[in-house]
Design a protein around this motif. Structure first.
Motif, mmCIF file in Angstrom:
data_model
loop_
_atom_site.group_PDB
_atom_site.id
_atom_site.type_symbol
_atom_site.label_atom_id
_atom_site.label_comp_id
_atom_site.label_asym_id
_atom_site.label_seq_id
_atom_site.Cartn_x
_atom_site.Cartn_y
_atom_site.Cartn_z
ATOM 1 N N LEU A 22 0.832 -1.211 0.000
ATOM 2 C CA LEU A 22 0.000 0.000 0.000
ATOM 3 C C LEU A 22 0.868 1.262 0.000
ATOM 4 C CD1 LEU A 22 -2.925 -0.809 2.454
ATOM 5 C CD2 LEU A 22 -3.056 -0.397 -0.017
ATOM 6 N N LEU A 23 1.908 1.259 0.845
ATOM 7 C CA LEU A 23 2.781 2.432 0.923
ATOM 8 C C LEU A 23 3.468 2.684 -0.427
ATOM 9 C CD1 LEU A 23 4.360 1.924 4.473
ATOM 10 C CD2 LEU A 23 2.825 3.761 3.766
ATOM 11 N N ILE A 24 3.990 1.610 -1.035
ATOM 12 C CA ILE A 24 4.693 1.788 -2.316
ATOM 13 C C ILE A 24 3.721 2.242 -3.408
ATOM 14 C CG2 ILE A 24 6.047 0.629 -4.118
ATOM 15 C CD1 ILE A 24 7.541 -0.846 -1.955
ATOM 16 N N PHE A 25 2.504 1.691 -3.409
ATOM 17 C CA PHE A 25 1.493 2.153 -4.388
ATOM 18 C C PHE A 25 1.278 3.653 -4.246
ATOM 19 C CE2 PHE A 25 -1.262 -1.817 -5.550
ATOM 20 C CZ PHE A 25 -0.206 -2.289 -6.295
ATOM 21 N N MET A 26 1.080 4.101 -2.983
ATOM 22 C CA MET A 26 0.816 5.519 -2.739
ATOM 23 C C MET A 26 2.050 6.375 -3.061
ATOM 24 S SD MET A 26 -2.241 6.043 -1.993
ATOM 25 C CE MET A 26 -2.165 7.721 -1.429
ATOM 26 N N LEU A 27 3.240 5.827 -2.783
ATOM 27 C CA LEU A 27 4.472 6.568 -3.103
ATOM 28 C C LEU A 27 4.615 6.734 -4.617
ATOM 29 C CD1 LEU A 27 6.806 5.011 -0.423
ATOM 30 C CD2 LEU A 27 6.574 7.469 -0.805
ATOM 31 N N ILE A 28 4.221 5.705 -5.364
ATOM 32 C CA ILE A 28 4.295 5.797 -6.829
ATOM 33 C C ILE A 28 3.305 6.866 -7.306
ATOM 34 C CG2 ILE A 28 3.791 4.562 -8.986
ATOM 35 C CD1 ILE A 28 4.940 2.026 -7.678
ATOM 36 N N ILE A 29 2.072 6.811 -6.781
ATOM 37 C CA ILE A 29 1.039 7.763 -7.225
ATOM 38 C C ILE A 29 1.446 9.205 -6.898
ATOM 39 C CG2 ILE A 29 -1.364 8.498 -6.806
ATOM 40 C CD1 ILE A 29 -2.010 5.473 -6.390
ATOM 41 N N THR A 30 1.895 9.447 -5.653
ATOM 42 C CA THR A 30 2.266 10.821 -5.281
ATOM 43 C C THR A 30 3.585 11.232 -5.951
ATOM 44 O OG1 THR A 30 3.230 9.915 -3.256
ATOM 45 C CG2 THR A 30 1.046 10.880 -3.055
ATOM 46 N N GLY A 31 4.514 10.265 -6.077
ATOM 47 C CA GLY A 31 5.813 10.571 -6.703
ATOM 48 C C GLY A 31 5.647 11.046 -8.136
ATOM 49 N N PHE A 32 4.802 10.364 -8.894
ATOM 50 C CA PHE A 32 4.616 10.763 -10.296
ATOM 51 C C PHE A 32 3.853 12.081 -10.401
ATOM 52 C CE2 PHE A 32 5.541 6.208 -11.501
ATOM 53 C CZ PHE A 32 6.769 6.527 -12.049
ATOM 54 N N GLU A 33 3.046 12.387 -9.378
ATOM 55 C CA GLU A 33 2.403 13.713 -9.389
ATOM 56 C C GLU A 33 3.464 14.792 -9.139
ATOM 57 O OE1 GLU A 33 -1.072 14.354 -6.973
ATOM 58 O OE2 GLU A 33 -1.175 16.448 -7.645
ATOM 59 N N VAL A 34 4.370 14.524 -8.173
ATOM 60 C CA VAL A 34 5.460 15.480 -7.903
ATOM 61 C C VAL A 34 6.281 15.688 -9.183
ATOM 62 C CG1 VAL A 34 7.627 15.776 -6.636
ATOM 63 C CG2 VAL A 34 5.616 14.928 -5.437
ATOM 64 N N HIS A 161 16.162 7.988 -8.397
ATOM 65 C CA HIS A 161 14.903 7.818 -7.657
ATOM 66 C C HIS A 161 13.737 7.582 -8.637
ATOM 67 C CE1 HIS A 161 12.901 8.265 -3.779
ATOM 68 N NE2 HIS A 161 11.985 9.039 -4.329
ATOM 69 N N PHE A 162 13.749 8.332 -9.716
ATOM 70 C CA PHE A 162 12.676 8.227 -10.712
ATOM 71 C C PHE A 162 12.758 6.882 -11.453
ATOM 72 C CE2 PHE A 162 11.005 8.835 -15.004
ATOM 73 C CZ PHE A 162 9.742 9.318 -14.722
ATOM 74 N N ILE A 163 13.985 6.495 -11.853
ATOM 75 C CA ILE A 163 14.148 5.245 -12.615
ATOM 76 C C ILE A 163 13.677 4.048 -11.770
ATOM 77 C CG2 ILE A 163 15.884 3.635 -13.579
ATOM 78 C CD1 ILE A 163 17.406 6.125 -14.571
ATOM 79 N N ILE A 164 13.996 4.077 -10.468
ATOM 80 C CA ILE A 164 13.577 2.958 -9.611
ATOM 81 C C ILE A 164 12.049 2.928 -9.488
ATOM 82 C CG2 ILE A 164 13.682 1.962 -7.273
ATOM 83 C CD1 ILE A 164 16.594 2.707 -7.175
ATOM 84 N N ALA A 165 11.430 4.124 -9.434
ATOM 85 C CA ALA A 165 9.962 4.167 -9.372
ATOM 86 C C ALA A 165 9.379 3.475 -10.621
ATOM 87 C CB ALA A 165 9.480 5.610 -9.283
ATOM 88 N N VAL A 166 9.975 3.751 -11.785
ATOM 89 C CA VAL A 166 9.497 3.130 -13.031
ATOM 90 C C VAL A 166 9.765 1.618 -12.985
ATOM 91 C CG1 VAL A 166 9.799 3.050 -15.545
ATOM 92 C CG2 VAL A 166 9.838 5.258 -14.352
ATOM 93 N N TYR A 167 10.962 1.248 -12.491
ATOM 94 C CA TYR A 167 11.302 -0.179 -12.368
ATOM 95 C C TYR A 167 10.267 -0.897 -11.502
ATOM 96 C CZ TYR A 167 13.500 -4.409 -10.646
ATOM 97 O OH TYR A 167 13.737 -5.718 -10.299
ATOM 98 N N LEU A 168 9.878 -0.231 -10.377
ATOM 99 C CA LEU A 168 8.945 -0.874 -9.445
ATOM 100 C C LEU A 168 7.601 -1.173 -10.101
ATOM 101 C CD1 LEU A 168 9.761 0.899 -6.067
ATOM 102 C CD2 LEU A 168 9.967 -1.540 -6.588
ATOM 103 N N ILE A 169 7.170 -0.289 -10.999
ATOM 104 C CA ILE A 169 5.904 -0.545 -11.703
ATOM 105 C C ILE A 169 6.037 -1.835 -12.521
ATOM 106 C CG2 ILE A 169 4.344 0.316 -13.514
ATOM 107 C CD1 ILE A 169 4.900 3.115 -12.456
ATOM 108 N N HIS A 170 7.181 -1.991 -13.179
ATOM 109 C CA HIS A 170 7.402 -3.207 -13.968
ATOM 110 C C HIS A 170 7.473 -4.433 -13.059
ATOM 111 C CE1 HIS A 170 8.438 -0.092 -16.832
ATOM 112 N NE2 HIS A 170 8.179 -0.981 -17.770
ATOM 113 N N PHE A 171 8.184 -4.275 -11.930
ATOM 114 C CA PHE A 171 8.265 -5.387 -10.969
ATOM 115 C C PHE A 171 6.858 -5.813 -10.555
ATOM 116 C CE2 PHE A 171 7.681 -6.468 -6.500
ATOM 117 C CZ PHE A 171 8.350 -7.686 -6.440
#
Ligand code: HEM
Ligand code: HEM
Length: 216
Positions: A22-34, A161-171
């Protein structure tokens, strides 16, 4: 095929998995908004929420590491090449031909060699680097006081930080697909909620688990 239940995921493990998700989902959503991809909470709120979630996640990770150490569960992630090729072959071909999975899970060895490698990479490298770059990003205004300005570049930290966020979506996409490959599509997911995995009664592991005396 008659199935029996074996206990694989302890209560804390299930809690940390789903809370972290849940935390990572929310971090991805807020991170991409930032980052500026869309407006959902509004930039200011997204930044505040992202930082709050990030720090909460760091605290959870401290508990997870502590739990891994005291329960010795970190051993589940020791990589092995034994049957690695068979497992890869199974996911590439065997699974589509209805063949049997080459590995049987046990409480002592929950993950197949491929999972061990993927999870080890995630928890030992990808997630820690995301935490470190996140904390560096967060403390950017202190860099000068800490004498870090000469060594670090915000652009590089932000890019990693951004590349890992994208990687996590693929993971997550591959991970969720893999979790649907049990004897039914929801079997592994149910196990991550209940703790109990179902395996065929006649597999050697099941026979051993049922007959195993309590004090062994
Ligand atoms: C899986 C976890 C995380 C994901 C997916 C994630 C994702 C992102 C993304 C996509 C950005 C935008 C980067 C950019 O284009 O500049 C960002 C920014 C940021 N992240 Fe994370 N992040 C995570 C964890 C963390 C953690 C643990 C912290 C530590 C507190 C953190 C702190 C920050 C900060 C301070 C920013 C910049 C916000 C601003 O512009 O003020 N992140 N994050
Ligand atoms: C941010 C997202 C996620 C991360 C970082 C993550 C990470 C992990 C890790 C490290 C494990 C191994 C746990 C152990 O050692 O026992 C695991 C297992 C599992 N995860 Fe996730 N997960 C995420 C999202 C999800 C989602 C969205 C689902 C399903 C809808 C899911 C379902 C499962 C299941 C069923 C298992 C147990 C089966 C297995 O070991 O593969 N996970 N996950």
């Amino acid at each position: 095929m008659k199935m029996v239940k074996i206990y694989l995921f302890t209560r804390f493990e299930r809690i940390w998995h789903w809370v972290q998700m849940l935390l990572i989902f929310m971090l991805i959503i807020t991170g991409f908004e930032v980052h500026g991809f869309y407006t959902l909470f509004g930039f200011e709120s997204a930044v505040k929420l992202h930082n709050f979630l990030g720090i909460t996640w760091c605290i959870l990770v401290v508990f997870i590491i502590f739990w891994m150490l005291i329960t010795a569960e970190w051993k589940q992630y020791i990589p092995t090449t034994q049957k690695l090729f068979e497992v890869a072959k199974y996911y590439l071909f065997g699974i589509f031909q209805g063949k049997e999975h080459p590995i049987h899970q046990t409480r002592e060895s929950k993950h197949n060699p491929l999972q061990r490698l993927i999870y080890l990479g995630l928890i030992s490298s990808v997630l820690p680097v995301q935490i470190v770059t996140g904390l560096l990003y967060w403390t950017y205004n202190d860099w000068q006081g800490w004498g870090l300005t000469g060594f670090l570049d915000l652009q590089i930290v932000a890019t990693i930080h951004f590349i890992i966020a994208v990687y996590l979506i693929h993971f997550i996409i591959i991970h969720v697909y893999m979790t649907t490959t049990g004897h039914t599509p929801t079997a592994h997911i149910k196990a991550m909620f209940s703790g109990y995995e179902e395996i065929p009664e006649d597999t050697p592991v099941a026979v051993w688990a049922i007959k195993k005396p309590k004090n062994v």
